[in-house]
Design a protein around this motif. Structure first.
Motif: not given
Length: 324
Positions: A86, A89, A119, A122-123, A126, A148, A150
C-alpha cells in the motif's frame, strides 16, 4: 453487515432499446448485472416515478431512474492474509503497487489468493462495497498502481471519474520492433471471435484509445510510455499487437521472442526468460473523492523490466556501428 444506497440518474440516449437491467449495468458498473436484476425484481428500482419489476423492460433514453437498495456484505469470497504493498491510504481510498503473478479478482482458475481476498482480510468493512472497492483491474502479470475505494460513496465517485476519463493512468512498456515515433491507437476492442480468453480489435468492440510516446530505442525493441484514455481488458497489449509491436514476453499476443541479429548472449537469455508482458502501471493521477484535491502517485519500474532495459541498452551499444 449492510449499507443503504440510493442512486438517481438519467438513462443515456445510447441505451435506446436496451433491457432495463442491461442499461442499469452500464450506468452503474460498480454493481453486477445479476445484482441489479435482483433489485429490479425486488421492487427497488423506479423509472419516471413508477416501480418497474421486470428486468426485460425496454428503455428509450432520458428516463429518470432511482435505485434504493441495501447492499449486503459480500460473503462468497474468503478473507485471506495476503501482503499488499500500500503506497497511500486514507478513509476513502488506498493505492496499491501490485506485483507480478497476483490476480486482482477471483475468477475461473483463481478462486482465491487475489487482491480482493487480501482486501477483505485487511479491511473487513470493505465487504459491503461492490467488488471490495476494486475500481479497475490490472492483468495478473502487469505490475504497478491501482486504486481501491474503501466505501460505496468513494467507489461511485471513482467509477464515474473513470468513465468520464478523469483518472489518468500511464504505463511503461517494452515493445518488439523499433518504433520511429509516438502516436495514438484508436481502435475498438471486443472479445476475440474464436479465442474466448483473448481480446481483439473488432468492429463490434467498444471504443478504445491508447496514446504512446517513444522513450528509448534499441536495435529491435522500443521502450514506451503509454497513456490510457479508455480502460478495456488487455487494451495496451491488444493495441500494440495490432500495430505489429507486441509487448515483450506477452504470452497471449506477443508470439516468440524477436532478438536482433548478433544479439549478445545476455540479451538472448533475457528475452527467452522474460515470461510476462513487459508492462508496468507507473503513474496514477485523480481528484480525491472527498477533498477534490488532485493527487498523483508514481511507482518505480520493477527490477525485471529494469534488467531487460539495461540488457537491451548494452546490446545496442555493443553492436553500434563504428563510423570511420
Amino acid at each position: 453487515m449492510s449499507e443503504q444506497i440510493e442512486h438517481k440518474e438519467t438513462v443515456p440516449e445510447s441505451c435506446l432499446g436496451k433491457r432495463l437491467d442491461q442499461a442499469l449495468a452500464e450506468m452503474f458498473p460498480e454493481y453486477s448485472r445479476s445484482r441489479i436484476k435482483e433489485w429490479i425484481l425486488a421492487g427497488h428500482v423506479s423509472v419516471n416515478g413508477a416501480v418497474i419489476s421486470k428486468a426485460r423492460e425496454k428503455v428509450l433514453g432520458g428516463e429518470a431512474v432511482i435505485i434504493k437498495a441495501v447492499v449486503e456484505a459480500e460473503q462468497r469470497f474468503e478473507a485471506q492474509d495476503i501482503p499488499l504493498n500500500v503506497v497511500y491510504e486514507d478513509d476513502d481510498l488506498l493505492v496499491i503497487n501490485k506485483p507480478a503473478d497476483l490476480v486482482v479478482h477471483p475468477g475461473a482458475g483463481n478462486p482465491d489468493g487475489t487482491i480482493l481476498n487480501a482486501l477483505l482480510h485487511r479491511y473487513p468493512d470493505i465487504a459491503v462495497v461492490p467488488r471490495a472497492g476494486i475500481v479497475h483491474r490490472l492483468d495478473k502479470d502487469t505490475t504497478g498502481l491501482m486504486v481501491v475505494a474503501k466505501n460505496i460513496a468513494a467507489q461511485t465517485y471513482l467509477v464515474d471519474a473513470l468513465q468520464h476519463r478523469e483518472i489518468t493512468r500511464e504505463y511503461e512498456a517494452i515493445a518488439s520492433g523499433q518504433m520511429t515515433g509516438g502516436g495514438t491507437v484508436d481502435e475498438p476492442i471486443g472479445r476475440h471471435a474464436t479465442k474466448r480468453t483473448h481480446m481483439a480489435v473488432t468492429i463490434s468492440g467498444r471504443p478504445s484509445v491508447t496514446h504512446f510516446r517513444v522513450m528509448e530505442k534499441f536495435r529491435l525493441h522500443t521502450r514506451l510510455r503509454l497513456r490510457l484514455e479508455t480502460g478495456r481488458t488487455h487494451q495496451i497489449r491488444v493495441h500494440m499487437a495490432h500495430i505489429q509491436h507486441p509487448l515483450v514476453g506477452d504470452p497471449l499476443y506477443g508470439g516468440r521472442p524477436r532478438p536482433p541479429k548478433n544479439a549478445t548472449p545476455e540479451l538472448l537469455s533475457e528475452l527467452r526468460g522474460f515470461k510476462r508482458q513487459a508492462l508496468h502501471a507507473a503513474m496514477l493521477s485523480l481528484y480525491h473523492p472527498t477533498t477534490g484535491e488532485l493527487m498523483t502517485w508514481h511507482a518505480d519500474v520493477p527490477e525485471d523490466m529494469v534488467k531487460l532495459t539495461d540488457t537491451l541498452r548494452d546490446d545496442s551499444n555493443e553492436n553500434q556501428e563504428v563510423e570511420y
